[in-house]
Design a protein around this motif. Sequence first.
Motif, PDB file in Angstrom:
ATOM      1  N   GLY A 215     -33.168 -27.765 -15.618  1.00 14.85           N
ATOM      2  CA  GLY A 215     -33.238 -26.554 -16.414  1.00 14.85           C
ATOM      3  C   GLY A 215     -32.980 -25.296 -15.615  1.00 14.85           C
ATOM      4  O   GLY A 215     -33.665 -24.282 -15.812  1.00 14.85           O
ATOM      5  N   VAL A 216     -31.985 -25.313 -14.732  1.00 12.80           N
ATOM      6  CA  VAL A 216     -31.808 -24.226 -13.760  1.00 12.80           C
ATOM      7  C   VAL A 216     -31.114 -23.022 -14.397  1.00 12.80           C
ATOM      8  O   VAL A 216     -29.981 -23.141 -14.878  1.00 12.80           O
ATOM      9  N   PRO A 217     -31.733 -21.838 -14.361  1.00 18.61           N
ATOM     10  CA  PRO A 217     -31.037 -20.620 -14.764  1.00 18.61           C
ATOM     11  C   PRO A 217     -30.189 -20.120 -13.595  1.00 18.61           C
ATOM     12  O   PRO A 217     -30.668 -19.404 -12.722  1.00 18.61           O
ATOM     13  N   VAL A 218     -28.918 -20.513 -13.565  1.00 21.24           N
ATOM     14  CA  VAL A 218     -28.089 -20.267 -12.388  1.00 21.24           C
ATOM     15  C   VAL A 218     -27.511 -18.859 -12.348  1.00 21.24           C
ATOM     16  O   VAL A 218     -27.044 -18.408 -11.300  1.00 21.24           O
ATOM     17  N   ASN A 219     -27.524 -18.152 -13.487  1.00 22.76           N
ATOM     18  CA  ASN A 219     -26.979 -16.795 -13.506  1.00 22.76           C
ATOM     19  C   ASN A 219     -27.713 -15.951 -14.541  1.00 22.76           C
ATOM     20  O   ASN A 219     -27.304 -15.860 -15.702  1.00 22.76           O
ATOM     21  N   PRO A 220     -28.808 -15.304 -14.136  1.00 25.46           N
ATOM     22  CA  PRO A 220     -29.560 -14.475 -15.076  1.00 25.46           C
ATOM     23  C   PRO A 220     -28.727 -13.361 -15.704  1.00 25.46           C
ATOM     24  O   PRO A 220     -28.957 -12.980 -16.847  1.00 25.46           O
ATOM     25  N   GLY A 221     -27.746 -12.835 -14.980  1.00 28.81           N
ATOM     26  CA  GLY A 221     -26.941 -11.749 -15.514  1.00 28.81           C
ATOM     27  C   GLY A 221     -26.148 -12.156 -16.740  1.00 28.81           C
ATOM     28  O   GLY A 221     -26.138 -11.451 -17.751  1.00 28.81           O
ATOM     29  N   LYS A 222     -25.467 -13.301 -16.683  1.00 25.56           N
ATOM     30  CA  LYS A 222     -24.709 -13.761 -17.841  1.00 25.56           C
ATOM     31  C   LYS A 222     -25.625 -14.070 -19.012  1.00 25.56           C
ATOM     32  O   LYS A 222     -25.274 -13.813 -20.172  1.00 25.56           O
ATOM     33  N   MET A 223     -26.794 -14.602 -18.721  1.00 22.33           N
ATOM     34  CA  MET A 223     -27.754 -14.868 -19.785  1.00 22.33           C
ATOM     35  C   MET A 223     -28.169 -13.574 -20.464  1.00 22.33           C
ATOM     36  O   MET A 223     -28.357 -13.517 -21.684  1.00 22.33           O
ATOM     37  N   ALA A 224     -28.315 -12.511 -19.698  1.00 23.28           N
ATOM     38  CA  ALA A 224     -28.712 -11.227 -20.253  1.00 23.28           C
ATOM     39  C   ALA A 224     -27.647 -10.688 -21.185  1.00 23.28           C
ATOM     40  O   ALA A 224     -27.948 -10.188 -22.278  1.00 23.28           O
ATOM     41  N   ILE A 225     -26.391 -10.794 -20.773  1.00 26.27           N
ATOM     42  CA  ILE A 225     -25.299 -10.296 -21.602  1.00 26.27           C
ATOM     43  C   ILE A 225     -25.257 -11.046 -22.929  1.00 26.27           C
ATOM     44  O   ILE A 225     -25.065 -10.463 -23.999  1.00 26.27           O
ATOM     45  N   ILE A 302     -26.215  -4.827 -10.094  1.00 28.80           N
ATOM     46  CA  ILE A 302     -25.514  -6.093 -10.262  1.00 28.80           C
ATOM     47  C   ILE A 302     -25.542  -6.900  -8.966  1.00 28.80           C
ATOM     48  O   ILE A 302     -25.782  -8.118  -8.975  1.00 28.80           O
ATOM     49  N   ARG A 303     -25.321  -6.230  -7.833  1.00 25.05           N
ATOM     50  CA  ARG A 303     -25.354  -6.942  -6.558  1.00 25.05           C
ATOM     51  C   ARG A 303     -26.721  -7.572  -6.308  1.00 25.05           C
ATOM     52  O   ARG A 303     -26.817  -8.706  -5.801  1.00 25.05           O
ATOM     53  N   THR A 304     -27.774  -6.861  -6.678  1.00 23.77           N
ATOM     54  CA  THR A 304     -29.124  -7.390  -6.488  1.00 23.77           C
ATOM     55  C   THR A 304     -29.320  -8.677  -7.268  1.00 23.77           C
ATOM     56  O   THR A 304     -29.851  -9.669  -6.752  1.00 23.77           O
ATOM     57  N   PHE A 305     -28.864  -8.687  -8.525  1.00 23.35           N
ATOM     58  CA  PHE A 305     -29.006  -9.903  -9.316  1.00 23.35           C
ATOM     59  C   PHE A 305     -28.067 -11.004  -8.839  1.00 23.35           C
ATOM     60  O   PHE A 305     -28.435 -12.183  -8.852  1.00 23.35           O
ATOM     61  N   HIS A 306     -26.887 -10.645  -8.393  1.00 17.33           N
ATOM     62  CA  HIS A 306     -25.970 -11.661  -7.887  1.00 17.33           C
ATOM     63  C   HIS A 306     -26.523 -12.342  -6.636  1.00 17.33           C
ATOM     64  O   HIS A 306     -26.278 -13.531  -6.416  1.00 17.33           O
ATOM     65  N   GLU A 307     -27.268 -11.614  -5.826  1.00 19.15           N
ATOM     66  CA  GLU A 307     -27.881 -12.212  -4.633  1.00 19.15           C
ATOM     67  C   GLU A 307     -28.883 -13.302  -4.995  1.00 19.15           C
ATOM     68  O   GLU A 307     -29.241 -14.124  -4.152  1.00 19.15           O
ATOM     69  N   ASN A 308     -29.332 -13.313  -6.247  1.00 17.57           N
ATOM     70  CA  ASN A 308     -30.315 -14.289  -6.699  1.00 17.57           C
ATOM     71  C   ASN A 308     -29.757 -15.201  -7.784  1.00 17.57           C
ATOM     72  O   ASN A 308     -30.517 -15.811  -8.543  1.00 17.57           O
ATOM     73  N   ALA A 309     -28.437 -15.330  -7.863  1.00 18.66           N
ATOM     74  CA  ALA A 309     -27.769 -16.153  -8.863  1.00 18.66           C
ATOM     75  C   ALA A 309     -27.052 -17.311  -8.181  1.00 18.66           C
ATOM     76  O   ALA A 309     -26.075 -17.110  -7.459  1.00 18.66           O
ATOM     77  N   LEU A 310     -27.503 -18.523  -8.412  1.00 18.06           N
ATOM     78  CA  LEU A 310     -26.918 -19.693  -7.766  1.00 18.06           C
ATOM     79  C   LEU A 310     -25.463 -19.905  -8.151  1.00 18.06           C
ATOM     80  O   LEU A 310     -24.690 -20.490  -7.383  1.00 18.06           O
ATOM     81  N   GLU A 311     -25.063 -19.457  -9.318  1.00 18.50           N
ATOM     82  CA  GLU A 311     -23.674 -19.625  -9.728  1.00 18.50           C
ATOM     83  C   GLU A 311     -22.716 -18.829  -8.841  1.00 18.50           C
ATOM     84  O   GLU A 311     -21.558 -19.219  -8.677  1.00 18.50           O
ATOM     85  N   ILE A 312     -23.200 -17.735  -8.254  1.00 17.68           N
ATOM     86  CA  ILE A 312     -22.325 -16.772  -7.595  1.00 17.68           C
ATOM     87  C   ILE A 312     -22.422 -16.804  -6.078  1.00 17.68           C
ATOM     88  O   ILE A 312     -21.425 -16.600  -5.389  1.00 17.68           O
ATOM     89  N   VAL A 313     -23.605 -17.057  -5.535  1.00 15.59           N
ATOM     90  CA  VAL A 313     -23.784 -16.924  -4.088  1.00 15.59           C
ATOM     91  C   VAL A 313     -22.844 -17.862  -3.337  1.00 15.59           C
ATOM     92  O   VAL A 313     -22.500 -18.946  -3.825  1.00 15.59           O
ATOM     93  N   PRO A 314     -22.414 -17.467  -2.144  1.00 12.76           N
ATOM     94  CA  PRO A 314     -21.476 -18.323  -1.405  1.00 12.76           C
ATOM     95  C   PRO A 314     -22.108 -19.609  -0.889  1.00 12.76           C
ATOM     96  O   PRO A 314     -21.395 -20.593  -0.659  1.00 12.76           O
ATOM     97  N   GLU A 315     -23.406 -19.618  -0.680  1.00 17.35           N
ATOM     98  CA  GLU A 315     -24.065 -20.826  -0.180  1.00 17.35           C
ATOM     99  C   GLU A 315     -24.048 -21.916  -1.262  1.00 17.35           C
ATOM    100  O   GLU A 315     -24.288 -21.638  -2.441  1.00 17.35           O
ATOM    101  N   LEU A 316     -23.796 -23.138  -0.850  1.00 20.62           N
ATOM    102  CA  LEU A 316     -23.709 -24.273  -1.767  1.00 20.62           C
ATOM    103  C   LEU A 316     -24.711 -25.344  -1.362  1.00 20.62           C
ATOM    104  O   LEU A 316     -24.979 -25.540  -0.176  1.00 20.62           O
TER     105      LEU A 316
END
Length: 389
Positions: A215-225, A302-316
Motif C-alpha cells: 500500500g505504498v504512497p509513492v508520490n504524495p504530490g500526484k495524489m494531491a492533484i 515541490i522540491r520538498t515533497f519530491h525529496e520524499n516521493a519514492l516515484e521520483i527520487v534517484p535512489e532505487l
Amino acid sequence: MLVQGFGIATVLVAVMAAAPAAHAGAIYPFPDADGFYYAAGNLGGAQNGDVLNVRSVPSPWAGATVWQILFRSTNSAGAPIPAVTTLISPGPGPRPLLSYQPFVNSLGMQCAPSHSLFDGSLKETAAFPLLLARGWAIAVPDHLGPDSAYGAARMGGQITLDGIRAVKRFAPAGLADSPVGLAGYSGGAMATGFAAAIAPDYAPELPIVGVAEGGVPVNPGKMAIEAGDSPQPLFGLGFAVAEGMEREYPAEMRLDDSLTPFGFWMRDRMANSCVDDIISVGANHHISEVFHAGAENDPVLIRTFHENALEIVPELIRQPLYEWHGGNDQVPLNLAQYTAGRYCAAGTPVQFDIIPGADHGTAIFPGAVNAMNYLADRFAGLAPPSNCR
C-alpha cells in the motif's frame, strides 16, 4: 486506521500565499514526559547508529525480552537527532532481524510505536507472536522522529537504518551478524521503501536480504492533484502531513503564509493528536477551508515533497522486493506499479501482487502473510521470485 497514505493526498496544494504570517511557524508537539527520550550529552560527538541509552521494559510477549534503545540519527537537514527503537527478541542471537515500520500517522509523541506497542493501540502487534515463533528478532523504530514529523519519509528511512545499526551494536542482543529484513505498510511502507533505497549510500554495511512493503504512497504530490478540493472523510490525515512536514522543513513549509483562520485552528487542534482524533477533526473538510489559494507550483515546496516521493527520487530499491497493493486501493495502484517498474528496470527482483477487490484497509492482512513468508525465504537464502516484465 490503515489509511495513512491516502491522507497525504491533500497536501501538495497546501501552498504559500502572499498574506503576511499571522503565527510564528511550525507547531511542535508537547515533549515526551519520559526523560529516556532525550539524548545523552554525547549526541553531537556520536556517529549515526551509536547507542546513547538502553533500558529493558516488561514484555507483553511470553518468552521475549524487550529493550528500548536511544540512538543517534540524522534529520532531513543533516543535523543529529535522538531516535528510539524497540527491540523484541525471543533470545540472544544470531537470528534473523526484522525491522518493522508501523503505519504511524500521528502528530503527538504519545502515539509513537515505543508507546503504542504497549498500550494496545498498535494493532500490528497481533502478528508479533507469529514472527517471534519463527525465531526472529523484531526492531520497531519510532520512524517519525523526535518531533513526530509525519510525512517526512526520507528521515524515516534514515531513522530505520540507524535503528538497525543501533540494534546490531547493542552487544547483549547478539545480533551483530544477523541478516536483516525490512517490512511496512502504508506510511510504514514509505519509511521502509526509503530505508531500502538509500541503504547502499547511507548504510552500505547492513546485510539487508529482503524488503516487503504494501500500500505504498509513492508520490504524495500526484495524489494531491487528483484529490482536488472535494470534501474527504480522511482530509485530516492530509492536513496532518502538512503539519508534520512543516516541522521537518520549517523554512520550506511556511504554513503561516497560507492558512485560513480555520486552518490555524485545525493546526493547533491536531498538534498533539493520534490518528483517530486526526481523522475525526478533519473529516469531510476540504482544502479551500484551511488554505488560501496560492502558488501551488512553488518550486521550493515541490522540491520538498519530491525529496520524499519514492516515484521520483534517484535512489532505487536494489534488494529483493515483495510488494503488494489492493486492487481497489485509494492509494493509486498505477503509481506503485510504475515505481516497481523502475526497480525492475534496474535489475531488482520484484514480486508484485495485487489483492483482488481489497481497498487500503483490507489489503494489509492477506498481503502481510505473503510478505512474511517471502522474508522467511530470503532469510533462508533461497532465490527470490520475480514477476517483472
